[in-house]
Design a protein around this motif. Structure first.
Motif, PDB file in Angstrom:
ATOM      1  N   ASP A   1       0.547  -1.403   0.047  1.00  0.00           N
ATOM      2  CA  ASP A   1      -0.041  -0.012  -0.083  1.00  0.00           C
ATOM      3  C   ASP A   1       0.967   1.291   0.137  1.00  0.00           C
ATOM      4  N   ASP A   2       0.178   2.323  -0.223  1.00  0.00           N
ATOM      5  CA  ASP A   2       0.880   3.710  -0.154  1.00  0.00           C
ATOM      6  C   ASP A   2       1.224   4.284   1.185  1.00  0.00           C
ATOM      7  N   VAL A   3       0.106   4.416   1.765  1.00  0.00           N
ATOM      8  CA  VAL A   3      -0.016   5.116   3.260  1.00  0.00           C
ATOM      9  C   VAL A   3      -0.711   4.161   4.182  1.00  0.00           C
ATOM     10  N   HIS A   4      -0.127   3.855   5.448  1.00  0.00           N
ATOM     11  CA  HIS A   4      -0.924   3.257   6.343  1.00  0.00           C
ATOM     12  C   HIS A   4      -1.309   4.212   7.568  1.00  0.00           C
ATOM     13  N   THR A   5      -2.546   4.208   7.734  1.00  0.00           N
ATOM     14  CA  THR A   5      -3.190   4.994   8.782  1.00  0.00           C
ATOM     15  C   THR A   5      -3.648   4.464  10.029  1.00  0.00           C
ATOM     16  N   SER A   6      -4.889   4.056   9.933  1.00  0.00           N
ATOM     17  CA  SER A   6      -5.630   3.433  11.297  1.00  0.00           C
ATOM     18  C   SER A   6      -5.401   2.020  11.290  1.00  0.00           C
ATOM     19  N   GLY A   7      -5.149   1.252  10.098  1.00  0.00           N
ATOM     20  CA  GLY A   7      -4.892   0.080  10.243  1.00  0.00           C
ATOM     21  C   GLY A   7      -6.332  -0.797   9.726  1.00  0.00           C
ATOM     22  N   ALA A   8      -7.423  -0.087   9.795  1.00  0.00           N
ATOM     23  CA  ALA A   8      -8.587  -0.757   9.300  1.00  0.00           C
ATOM     24  C   ALA A   8      -8.442  -1.694   7.976  1.00  0.00           C
TER      25      ALA A   8
ATOM     26  N   LYS B   1      -5.234 -14.555   5.379  1.00  0.00           N
ATOM     27  CA  LYS B   1      -4.706 -15.807   6.462  1.00  0.00           C
ATOM     28  C   LYS B   1      -6.073 -16.634   6.374  1.00  0.00           C
ATOM     29  N   ARG B   2      -7.291 -16.342   6.269  1.00  0.00           N
ATOM     30  CA  ARG B   2      -8.460 -17.238   6.092  1.00  0.00           C
ATOM     31  C   ARG B   2      -8.575 -17.975   4.683  1.00  0.00           C
ATOM     32  N   GLY B   3      -8.004 -17.340   3.801  1.00  0.00           N
ATOM     33  CA  GLY B   3      -7.436 -17.937   2.359  1.00  0.00           C
ATOM     34  C   GLY B   3      -6.337 -18.843   2.361  1.00  0.00           C
ATOM     35  N   GLY B   4      -5.577 -18.923   3.478  1.00  0.00           N
ATOM     36  CA  GLY B   4      -4.773 -20.014   3.610  1.00  0.00           C
ATOM     37  C   GLY B   4      -3.137 -19.207   3.733  1.00  0.00           C
ATOM     38  N   ALA B   5      -2.966 -17.919   3.416  1.00  0.00           N
ATOM     39  CA  ALA B   5      -1.649 -17.486   3.800  1.00  0.00           C
ATOM     40  C   ALA B   5      -1.013 -17.612   4.993  1.00  0.00           C
ATOM     41  N   GLY B   6       0.391 -18.117   4.962  1.00  0.00           N
ATOM     42  CA  GLY B   6       0.985 -18.324   6.385  1.00  0.00           C
ATOM     43  C   GLY B   6       1.147 -17.065   7.064  1.00  0.00           C
ATOM     44  N   LYS B   7       1.717 -15.934   6.458  1.00  0.00           N
ATOM     45  CA  LYS B   7       1.889 -14.828   7.119  1.00  0.00           C
ATOM     46  C   LYS B   7       1.377 -13.732   6.100  1.00  0.00           C
ATOM     47  N   VAL B   8       1.303 -12.436   6.667  1.00  0.00           N
ATOM     48  CA  VAL B   8       0.741 -11.282   5.818  1.00  0.00           C
ATOM     49  C   VAL B   8       1.547 -10.168   6.503  1.00  0.00           C
ATOM     50  N   ILE B   9       2.362  -9.626   5.760  1.00  0.00           N
ATOM     51  CA  ILE B   9       3.153  -8.297   6.167  1.00  0.00           C
ATOM     52  C   ILE B   9       2.913  -7.305   5.143  1.00  0.00           C
ATOM     53  N   LEU B  10       2.505  -6.217   5.909  1.00  0.00           N
ATOM     54  CA  LEU B  10       1.996  -4.824   4.978  1.00  0.00           C
ATOM     55  C   LEU B  10       3.481  -4.320   4.815  1.00  0.00           C
ATOM     56  N   LEU B  11       3.567  -3.662   3.728  1.00  0.00           N
ATOM     57  CA  LEU B  11       4.652  -2.991   3.206  1.00  0.00           C
ATOM     58  C   LEU B  11       4.101  -1.767   2.424  1.00  0.00           C
ATOM     59  N   CYS B  12       4.559  -0.514   3.217  1.00  0.00           N
ATOM     60  CA  CYS B  12       4.190   0.647   2.510  1.00  0.00           C
ATOM     61  C   CYS B  12       5.293   1.621   2.589  1.00  0.00           C
ATOM     62  N   TRP B  13       4.879   3.015   1.663  1.00  0.00           N
ATOM     63  CA  TRP B  13       5.722   4.108   1.743  1.00  0.00           C
ATOM     64  C   TRP B  13       5.640   4.984   3.100  1.00  0.00           C
ATOM     65  N   ALA B  14       4.580   5.222   3.711  1.00  0.00           N
ATOM     66  CA  ALA B  14       4.505   5.888   4.913  1.00  0.00           C
ATOM     67  C   ALA B  14       3.509   5.355   5.906  1.00  0.00           C
ATOM     68  N   ARG B  15       3.882   5.731   7.099  1.00  0.00           N
ATOM     69  CA  ARG B  15       2.975   5.344   8.150  1.00  0.00           C
ATOM     70  C   ARG B  15       2.818   6.535   9.144  1.00  0.00           C
ATOM     71  N   VAL B  16       1.333   6.295   9.346  1.00  0.00           N
ATOM     72  CA  VAL B  16       1.231   7.543  10.199  1.00  0.00           C
ATOM     73  C   VAL B  16       1.267   7.176  11.765  1.00  0.00           C
ATOM     74  N   LEU B  17       2.098   8.001  12.229  1.00  0.00           N
ATOM     75  CA  LEU B  17       2.459   7.831  13.846  1.00  0.00           C
ATOM     76  C   LEU B  17       1.618   8.539  14.586  1.00  0.00           C
ATOM     77  N   GLU B  18       1.658   8.436  15.898  1.00  0.00           N
ATOM     78  CA  GLU B  18       0.822   9.075  16.792  1.00  0.00           C
ATOM     79  C   GLU B  18       1.121  10.568  16.843  1.00  0.00           C
ATOM     80  N   GLY B  19       0.022  11.239  16.667  1.00  0.00           N
ATOM     81  CA  GLY B  19       0.125  12.739  16.697  1.00  0.00           C
ATOM     82  C   GLY B  19      -0.006  13.221  14.993  1.00  0.00           C
ATOM     83  N   GLU B  20       0.075  12.323  13.981  1.00  0.00           N
ATOM     84  CA  GLU B  20      -0.070  12.789  12.741  1.00  0.00           C
ATOM     85  C   GLU B  20      -1.418  12.307  12.141  1.00  0.00           C
ATOM     86  N   GLU B  21      -1.949  12.946  11.047  1.00  0.00           N
ATOM     87  CA  GLU B  21      -3.231  12.590  10.683  1.00  0.00           C
ATOM     88  C   GLU B  21      -3.062  12.481   9.123  1.00  0.00           C
ATOM     89  N   GLY B  22      -3.542  11.208   8.751  1.00  0.00           N
ATOM     90  CA  GLY B  22      -3.489  10.852   7.285  1.00  0.00           C
ATOM     91  C   GLY B  22      -4.931  10.285   6.687  1.00  0.00           C
TER      92      GLY B  22
END
Length: 244
Positions: A204-211, A221-242
């Protein structure tokens, strides 16, 4: 083809490389000017063992943040190249809304250092068909295509589908965000065979709330994936709004 080199030189002079952040002239494509570069906060370890939230100091192997101790996430970590901020958001917005497609490669180049070694499949977070039609492209798929070429990891852009249009999640509470994305995604036919036991990188490009990421991770994972790791450009940390 001896004429090609002079024409390329003319094109370079007429259209020199520009900083993805502020458009200042730079020595090469996808390079930030010194001011934009120093304003970016690059993320990485030490981080939470569960969600990869950056820690100020190393808390030891397996340490988790308070949120993950209270409510373990459905995914296996969020790897973001940079923290969300003025320059990071500007690059994302240029790609999304101004059609600056080269920004996808800029993001992917920064994200590449965080690609999981065990990655077996790249799956972009999908857009609803109406948004895809209006925008003309899925920014996550463009980023994923660059990562796929660089790392040789297969890209499956149609494996995960957004079957329900969702509202803008910015400004909604956690419960409202989760409700908005409930039932919004579905797996394509044959997805189980592709996912079986694999480490899937959700792009994804930006990760905000995680919903959105949480909903996609649960489904994969319900479909059978062993692990799911999100890889993105930017992550909103506490105190930021995206925007999610």
């Amino acid at each position: 083809m001896g004429w090609a080199a002079p024409l390329a030189r003319i094109a370079d002079l007429a259209l020199p490389p520009r900083c993805p952040g502020c458009s200042a002239i730079t020595p090469a494509d996808h390079r930030f000017c010194p001011g934009c570069w120093t304003s970016l906060r690059f993320l990485g370890p030490p981080w939470c063992a569960a969600c990869h939230l950056p820690f100020d100091f190393d808390r030891g192997e397996g340490a988790r943040c308070a949120a993950c101790i209270a409510d373990p996430p459905p995914h296996d970590g969020i790897r973001a190249a940079v923290a969300y901020g003025e320059v990071a958001s500007g690059v994302a917005l240029k790609l999304k809304y101004s059609g600056r497609l080269a920004c996808a490669a800029t993001m992917a180049r920064a994200m590449a250092r965080l690609m999981p070694e065990e990655a077996a499949l790249l799956v972009p977070v999908p857009l609803h068909r109406w948004r895809l039609w209006s925008r003309g492209f899925n920014q996550a798929a463009l980023i994923g295509a660059t990562l796929s070429r660089a790392h040789g990891v297969p890209l499956a852009p149609g494996l995960l589908r957004r079957v329900k249009a969702t509202p803008v999640l910015r400004g909604l509470g956690a419960r409202a965000r989760a409700k908005a994305v409930a039932g919004a995604f579905a797996l394509a036919p044959g997805a189980r065979e592709m996912l079986a036991g694999k480490t899937v990188v959700l792009v994804d490009d930006v990760h905000t709330s995680g919903a959105t990421a949480d909903a996609c991770a649960r489904l994969l994972k319900r479909g059978g994936a062993g692990k799911v790791i999100l890889l993105c450009w930017a992550r909103v940390l506490e105190g930021e709004e995206g925007a999610d």
